[in-house]
Structures are given as structure tokens and as C-alpha cells.
Design an enzyme around this catalytic site. Structure first.
Site, short mmCIF file in Angstrom:
data_model
loop_
_atom_site.label_atom_id
_atom_site.label_comp_id
_atom_site.label_asym_id
_atom_site.label_seq_id
_atom_site.Cartn_x
_atom_site.Cartn_y
_atom_site.Cartn_z
CB SER A 136 -0.54 2.16 -21.02
OG SER A 136 0.51 1.98 -20.10
CE1 TYR A 169 0.34 7.69 -20.57
CE2 TYR A 169 0.78 5.76 -19.22
CZ TYR A 169 0.77 6.38 -20.46
OH TYR A 169 1.15 5.69 -21.58
N1 NAD Z 1 6.50 4.67 -24.50
C1 NAD Z 1 5.96 3.93 -23.56
O1 NAD Z 1 6.63 3.44 -22.64
C2 NAD Z 1 4.48 3.63 -23.63
C3 NAD Z 1 3.98 2.61 -22.79
C4 NAD Z 1 2.62 2.33 -22.83
C5 NAD Z 1 1.78 3.05 -23.69
N2 NAD Z 1 2.31 4.04 -24.48
C6 NAD Z 1 1.38 4.77 -25.35
O2 NAD Z 1 1.82 4.66 -26.69
C7 NAD Z 1 1.24 5.74 -27.45
C8 NAD Z 1 2.29 6.34 -28.34
O3 NAD Z 1 3.24 7.05 -27.55
P1 NAD Z 1 4.81 6.89 -27.75
O4 NAD Z 1 5.33 6.19 -26.57
O5 NAD Z 1 5.12 6.38 -29.10
O6 NAD Z 1 5.26 8.43 -27.57
P2 NAD Z 1 5.81 9.51 -28.64
O7 NAD Z 1 5.86 10.80 -27.89
O8 NAD Z 1 7.05 9.00 -29.27
O9 NAD Z 1 4.65 9.55 -29.73
C9 NAD Z 1 3.39 10.13 -29.46
C10 NAD Z 1 2.97 10.97 -30.65
O10 NAD Z 1 1.68 11.53 -30.37
C11 NAD Z 1 1.67 12.86 -30.88
N3 NAD Z 1 0.65 13.68 -30.24
C12 NAD Z 1 0.68 14.27 -29.01
N4 NAD Z 1 -0.43 14.98 -28.81
C13 NAD Z 1 -1.20 14.85 -29.93
C14 NAD Z 1 -2.46 15.34 -30.31
N5 NAD Z 1 -3.19 16.16 -29.51
N6 NAD Z 1 -2.96 15.01 -31.53
C15 NAD Z 1 -2.22 14.21 -32.35
N7 NAD Z 1 -1.02 13.72 -32.05
C16 NAD Z 1 -0.51 14.03 -30.84
C17 NAD Z 1 3.09 13.37 -30.63
O11 NAD Z 1 3.41 14.49 -31.45
C18 NAD Z 1 3.93 12.14 -30.93
O12 NAD Z 1 4.35 12.12 -32.28
C19 NAD Z 1 0.66 6.69 -26.41
O13 NAD Z 1 -0.75 6.51 -26.35
C20 NAD Z 1 1.30 6.26 -25.12
O14 NAD Z 1 0.53 6.59 -23.99
C21 NAD Z 1 3.63 4.33 -24.46
#
Ligand code: NAD
Length: 283
Positions: free
Chosen positions: A144, A157
Site C-alpha cells: 500500500s 496497518y
Molecule cells: N482499498 C484500498 O484503498 C487499498 C489501498 C492500498 C492497499 N490495499 C490492499 O489491497 C489488498 C486487497 O484489498 P481490497 O482493497 O481489494 O479489499 P477487499 O476487502 O475488497 O478485498 C480483500 C479480500 O481479502 C479477503 N480476505 C480477508 N482475510 C483473508 C484471509 N485471512 N485469507 C484469505 N482472504 C482473506 C477478503 O474476504 C476479501 O475478499 C489488501 O492487501 C489491501 O490492504 C487496499
């Protein structure tokens, strides 16, 4: 360099939602076999159907990335089904916020399990498999922009995302020396419109939030608002595809993005040996 994706196999964790689901779809559009891994069974089933409808073979494997045996089983299921794995996206991740001294051990444990151990298990189980294959492979770890700066009330985080970046950079060095056919990228998104603000939907019962503080509620309200009007995750999938093609390690927002300005301020702090500047992204 991986130019022809067709017929190769991609494994994506956290693939039932958000960035992971868009990654699964963009890989399917390239004609790849896709293994979608997620802890949330029902949404995973829907995601697999959506990806399979693009005309490729897609399977779903319910996986808890925080548990080594579960990721080992994911690797085995992927290889048993498709014979080999060329792309691994260690993407599953969760968020919670609050004041560091008010957050519980379970808050720390949950985020460290998913955001750090998820990547560690992915590396430990898939890298030996990829080395055995001796073909061109690529690993994408989702960190991130929270790995390149620090902001208050999201300390756990930030910590876990710094760890994700450090693990990725070390993996890059080690594979460059020992197995250069395996490339590495670290995905560092800005705010993206996904389900991250409702991460707690998949929080394990044994790590339940026992101490929801006022600052926690404020932090969650802030992330809900901030992500609701942010980038569509498709843009991230496009960046990842380009990075795999070009072997780009850092997958970053555009240079003029406010998060890049915040990250630059941190570098400037280091350069000038001054104390951390509070420089939240102007979004
Ligand atoms: N959305 C943002 O603004 C953002 C910004 C920077 C980084 N990220 C990163 O992007 C990645 C994806 O997140 P997202 O934003 O798409 O969120 P999201 O919640 O839409 O997707 C995350 C997925 O991870 C799954 N998950 C949670 N715990 C789990 C586990 N123990 N084992 C397997 N799967 C699990 C959830 O069920 C979900 O489907 C994450 O690593 C998040 O930290 C997101």
C-alpha cells in the site's frame, strides 16, 4: 519477460472482492487459468462464476492466508489442477484503525496474520514450487502507499504494509541472485473503492474486536468515506499487468498523486534528519 500470458496459471489471494477480483478478471482476459483464493466462501463462488464466464478455466479454493497449512493446500490444489503456477498475487489484506495504545493484541494479531503472514506463507510455499518449474514466473505482493509514509490512527496497518514492502524488496534481491527467472513486484495502491472498510466481515471469532473505541469508530468512518469515492480497482489491475510485462518492481500511483507527495515528504524528513512531518495526502 512474461509477454504471452495465455495458457499460464495465476493464483490470487483475496480474489473474492476488490483489487483481487479485478486481478482475476484481467488475467482471465489474457487467457490465463485462474485460481481464486479467499476466506469468504459465498463471494468466492460468485467471483469464480464471474471469471469463468470470461471463457477461461477458473477454480476457487477457500483459503485462510494467515494459516500456513491453508496456503500449502492452496499451492497443492493449484498445481494438482493446472500443473504449474506462473503468477502469484499475495493480495489478501485487512484494515482496522485506532490509537496504538488502545488497540488490542487481537487487533495486532489479526492484521499481522493476514497482511504479513499471508505474504510470508505465499513466499514459503509457492517460491519452491516456482523454482522447481524453472520457467518464467512473477510474484506480486500487495502492500500500500501506507508502506511509504506514516499517518496517525492507522498504525497497525502502516506497520504491516511496511513489512509487506520490506519482504518484497528482500525477496526481489534474493530471487535476482538465486532464481532470476522469478520476478517480483510490490503493489502500492492509493485509495481504491473496494470492500476494505468492511474488512471485519471476515475477522475470525477468536480475534473478535473486544474494545471498539471512539477513535476506532472515527478511523473506520474516515476509511469508509475515503474509499467510497476513490479509484476503481480495474485501474490497479491494469497497472499490475503492465508491471508483470515490464518487470517493474514498484507499482505506484502517478507521480502527481497526493500519496506520492506524502511519501516524498517522508524521504525529505530522512534526508534532512528532521522529525516526521505530518503531511496527510491532500485528497
Ligand atoms: N482499498 C484500498 O484503498 C487499498 C489501498 C492500498 C492497499 N490495499 C490492499 O489491497 C489488498 C486487497 O484489498 P481490497 O482493497 O481489494 O479489499 P477487499 O476487502 O475488497 O478485498 C480483500 C479480500 O481479502 C479477503 N480476505 C480477508 N482475510 C483473508 C484471509 N485471512 N485469507 C484469505 N482472504 C482473506 C477478503 O474476504 C476479501 O475478499 C489488501 O492487501 C489491501 O490492504 C487496499
Amino acid at each position: 519477460m512474461m509477454e504471452d500470458f495465455s495458457g499460464k496459471t495465476a493464483v490470487i489471494t483475496g480474489a473474492a472482492s476488490g483489487i483481487g477480483l479485478e486481478l482475476a478478471k484481467i488475467f482471465a482476459e489474457q487467457g490465463m487459468n485462474v485460481v481464486l483464493a479467499d476466506i469468504e466462501q459465498q463471494r468466492l463462488d460468485e467471483a469464480v462464476a464471474e471469471v469463468a464466464a470470461l471463457g477461461v478455466e477458473a477454480i476457487g479454493v477457500v483459503t485462510d492466508v494467515g494459516a500456513g497449512e491453508s496456503v500449502a493446500a492452496l499451492c497443492k490444489a493449484s498445481v494438482d489442477h493446472f500443473g504449474s503456477v506462473q503468477v502469484l498475487c499475495n493480495n489478501a489484506g485487512v484494515y482496522t484503525g485506532g490509537q496504538l495504545w488502545e488497540q488490542t493484541e487481537d487487533d495486532f494479531e489479526w492484521l499481522m496474520r493476514v497482511n504479513q503472514w499471508g505474504i510470508i506463507h505465499g513466499i514459503r510455499h509457492f517460491v519452491p514450487q516456482m523454482i522447481k518449474q524453472s520457467d518464467d514466473c512473477h510474484i506480486v505482493n500487495t502492500s500500500s502507499m501506507a508502506s511509504m509514509c506514516t499517518l496517525p490512527f492507522a498504525g497497525i496497518y502502516h506497520m504491516t504494509k511496511h513489512a509487506a514492502l520490506a519482504l518484497s524488496e528482500c525477496l526481489f534481491h534474493e530471487l535476482s541472485m538465486m532464481a532470476p527467472q522469478i520476478s517480483v513486484s510490490c503493489l502500492c495502491p492509493e485509495l481504491v473503492n473496494t470492500g476494505i472498510a468492511t474488512s471485519a466481515r471476515n475477522r475470525p471469532d477468536e480475534l473478535a474486536d473486544q474494545n471498539p473505541t471512539e477513535m476506532h469508530a472515527m478511523s473506520m468512518a474516515a476509511i469508509t468515506d475515503a474509499t467510497a469515492n476513490s479509484l476503481h480497482p480495474r485501474a490497479l489491475a491494469e497497472r499490475v499487468l503492465a508491471a508483470i510485462r515490464n518487470k517493474t518492481f514498484y507499482i505506484l500511483p502517478p507521480q502527481d498523486n497526493p500519496w506520492m507527495v506524502t511519501a516524498a515528504s517522508r524521504l525529505e524528513d530522512l534526508k534532512l534528519r528532521r522529525n516526521p512531518t505530518f503531511a496527510p495526502p491532500a485528497i
